[in-house]
Enzyme design. Sequence first.
Site, short mmCIF file in Angstrom:
data_model
loop_
_atom_site.label_atom_id
_atom_site.label_comp_id
_atom_site.label_asym_id
_atom_site.label_seq_id
_atom_site.Cartn_x
_atom_site.Cartn_y
_atom_site.Cartn_z
CG HIS A 112 -2.00 0.99 1.20
ND1 HIS A 112 -1.78 2.33 1.28
CD2 HIS A 112 -3.34 0.83 1.08
CE1 HIS A 112 -2.95 2.96 1.22
NE2 HIS A 112 -3.92 2.06 1.10
NE ARG A 115 -2.77 7.35 -1.65
CZ ARG A 115 -2.90 6.20 -2.30
NH1 ARG A 115 -2.74 6.14 -3.59
NH2 ARG A 115 -3.20 5.11 -1.64
#
Lengths: 215, 542, 416
Positions: free
Chosen positions: B318, B338
């Site tokens: 990740h 994000r």
Amino acid sequence: MSDDNVSLVIDGRAVSAPPTASIIQAFSLSGGALVSNVGCMGQGVCGSCRCMVRRDGSRDVTMELGCETPVEAGMQVAFVSYFQPKRPHVYDLEALTDSWQILDAMDETFPQAKSCRHCGGCDRACPRGLDVQKGVEYAVLGDVQAAREVFTECIMCNLCTLACPERIRPNHLGLFIRRALAALTLRPQELMRRLRQIENGTLTVDTSTVDDTRS
Amino acid sequence: MTAIPYAEALDRYRANAGGFPLRPDDATIAELIAAYHPDSTGGKAIPLKIGVNAGMLCQPQVAALLQTNALIEDVDIAGAEILNTDILVIGGGGAGAAAALTAAGEGARVILATKLLLGDSNTVMAEGGIQAAVGDDDSPQRHFEDTFKAGHRAADKELVAQLALDGPDVIRWLIKLGMSFDVVGHRPFGGTLKRKTPGGATAPRILSYRDFTGLEMMRVLREAVGLHRGIQVMDRSPAVELLSDERGGCAGAVVYSLEHHRFVLVRARRTILATGGSGRLHLNGFPTSNHYGATADGLVLAYRMGAKLREMDSFQYHPTGIAHPAHLAGGLVSEAARSEGAKLVNGLGERFIDELKPRDVVASAILREIQEGRGVSRDGQTGVFLDVPGLVAAKPGILETTLISLAHLAKKCRIDPTAEPLLVTPTLHYQNGGVAIDTHGQSSVPGLFCVGEISGGIHGRNRMMGNALLDIISFGRRAGAHAAEARAEAYSSRAGIGHIHDWQRQLTLADLPLDARGPHVFPDYGNFDLVADAGIGPRAAE
Amino acid sequence: MTGIKQVLLDPAIQIGADLTTWLSLGGGDGLKAAIASPAGALDTVRDSGLRGMGGAGFPTSRKWEMLIASEAHDKAIVCNGNEDEPGTFKDRHLLEHTPHQVIEGGLIAAVATGTNQLFFYINPHHTKGLAAMRRAVEQWLVHDLLQAAQAAIGKSIKLAVVESSGLYIGGEETAVISTIEGGFPFPRRKPPFPAQSGVFGAPTVINNVETLANLPHILAHGAAWHRANGIGDAVGTKLYSLSGDVLRPGLYELPMGSSLHDLVFVHGMGMLSGKEFKAVFTGGPSNTLLTKKDLDVALDFDSVRARNSRLGTGAMIVISEGTSIVRKISEYMDFFANGSCGQCPPCKSGTYQLSRILNRIDAGDGSDGDLAALENLCSILPGCGRCALIDGAVTVVESSLSTFRNEYVSSIRRRD
């Protein structure tokens, strides 16, 4: 590094760890067998590392999460196992189909809630600092939305259920309300539309639209 | 490896705040991944020596674990208590719970055995959300194509199509169980679900509950399982070996009671492995965002019994794990940040990648910055900045209403998220491959189903945000329903661990050591030795 | 009962709720003496050396003096009959068989302290005692002696029987007050102490049933008579609840200061056949265990204290070598875990965790880590609660761990 280490005792084990370590990390570093009271290791969402903490020089013992609490010199820690009541509450959410009945269903499943003594034991037990007692009060008053909000961040560690003298099971009461409200009132329109399209066969997936060449 | 000191990097970050330039990039995605992704740059994948996939490339640490000897011998389970059930589910996360609830709903008797407690799983830690193509601007077809492409076209198309088509029904099933989802405005009935766009998607498709979707899902599932009379939960009971019948099919499992220090044989008509992934093996030395229990136990047992695997050389890192402070390293900053618009910034104060590219791309890009000296170094930890202050400036109040877990995390990092960026670096997050299954979750071993992260073929070589929570429910339910059909069948006449003898022959012939044993059950730093705890060693043969 | 002086348990006065008979047997004399001189009553009680029989052993006169010092109009005395701990069964006997002895004692206390409210706080599980007390109070309400008592203090005296919750914590002083006020028996933080602010704010003294039952005799026969009933420095008689692995368990009234050996081997007629004496859980069972070396201890407050234990309620649960200490402690911890109310989560969680570990060790599934965890809890928990429940629970575990560690170790599953 080791000069800065702090010494503490976890479940009877003398532990030395850097001051940035969490209780769980310190226990593991010390070579202690970590096979229970551990889960998400730092996110604070599984509730498994519930523990009692007594800090040096304090008479108070507080309820905390071992993965989120940094070690301190002279700290004493004891993990608390998950509490399973002898006679758990029972309800069948599927059988609750009439939203007018939410309060009755709540009373039937959690009859003790009305007997809250406002002793605050649940609030003191909550390692997340939720207003548990207030949540129970909202539920009893029928303010289900407010009750739902109180338990939004509940991690179901069951410490309030263990603490409650009236056996109210506050976290399960909160979860019942949350579940009932979602199951009975959440009907997003685009989801309903989409389900109809899929179920009447007008929307399918054609797997031939993409080639198998790996990129 | 050089890096830019924190103070200097912070000055440049502040100088550019609000308008970070995106550095032009000539590298193709394939080149970026080949050069910087840990699957390529870490321990080189090696062919498996034994088992049904002999010759297939596999991550070396995983290969070593897959090719271990069994923890127990026949004599260790002589006289052990035997329980009988229709369905044995192993694993107490979302996939196991969905399978158990569905099978029990069909009238099957279910035992759910789990290593820690019911709900202790990666599911409860999932933050971002769950994909389901519900929007009018979206479709299951798009979901299918996005997922297939993000997985580098390596997935099983039928599985992906199934996943995409199941999405909306999975959401309805979860709502019926009492799970909440965020809606736009305050209109639960007839309102609109809040949707976010995951990296690599062509439409907003992530449904969520705040930024602790997994917690909301798992507490609902846990309560539902706990209240179901048809499901018996055995906690603190890791599986240490599967039981085989005379034809090589699966007939249940041997579980070890950590509470009572003894083995229990659970005979079952069907067995569903939902043991999750392998992050706690810390492949290639990476920290992990995974739950403590993620030690690939089920994968090892299934392979030993002959279940085919796939993509065992592909893991997801990740992009945004915590880099600093060190004691929180590996902890996850949800992609939700994000997705909401937070940018990644290197030590020179510049952006270097489109933050909403698929995870392997973004992770590779971050690793490139670090390897080429543009990372940020603080107290010996290196990463890049995640511009949370910029996000807060653009969306005031977002930490209070939406990114609640992120605010909590910043507090633990002892930084003010409105003023100081987080230092992040890729963290081992997900096992892309696993046991090959069909659309019912059936493995190549009769009687053995695998659902959730243990399975392979759904996500190809890279998983999109939000497809894990979907896959565990979609395939968990499918396996539960299909397995329940066997509830009237007779038990196989034998249920033992005879298959390990064949396995030991293979180990010996391949010159592999017999004293390396698996599964590990707990990470190394769990300081747990099952053989010692159970009092079954040392063995004279060794 | 060979030649032992019986005062509270005198067979002649075990007459139930019959005021006329009680008065005909010499009852009422003590109260009359107090009415004649309330100040003299205090002096007599002080000189008698009477101490609280509910466990603490605090001098009764000292409690009263705090009440007398108050100028408040309303004052309260509570007769604490919650008696709920394992192995204690003395108060329920007195309530059922000699309610007038208890009520007269209460009235003497009221007269001596100028108190106008007298509450008899009775565990509802003692149904017979509760019924007898209700009948007995009815009889007093219409009797001239009550009028005389009221005249002596210049206030009308309220007599009331109040049912306790029947919960263990309900016996704690502040929990008693909370219950009488209609609340849940939650112990409160002290200060304020009950003598400063108790039942509905009135200065309050809480006296045990047995303590009050002694008063009619002390006032009737004098302090010197009472002192002479004890052995050595100990005064009066004491009710001992004897149970466990003895041949003749039961309730015994012996001179205060009788030896443990006499109680067990003379009055209890010794151990069950073939069993060896091992230990005694004293009054609670929340105190340090007495063992073989303590058989010579005089069973009075100070002598038992000198052995680092407590006389407590006078309950003596005797166990033999054939009885598992771990199992006993485990049973008692279940009792404490159930009894802990939860308003102090560390007490509730602590007793729960202690009970879980003890059960595991008792079942043969314990580990060395469990022993360390037990000791750790014993170190963390004391003082974490508002009442003494957790302290008692810890004391009994700690004591058994130090005295009978070998039993714990051998209960732990052998793994080699």
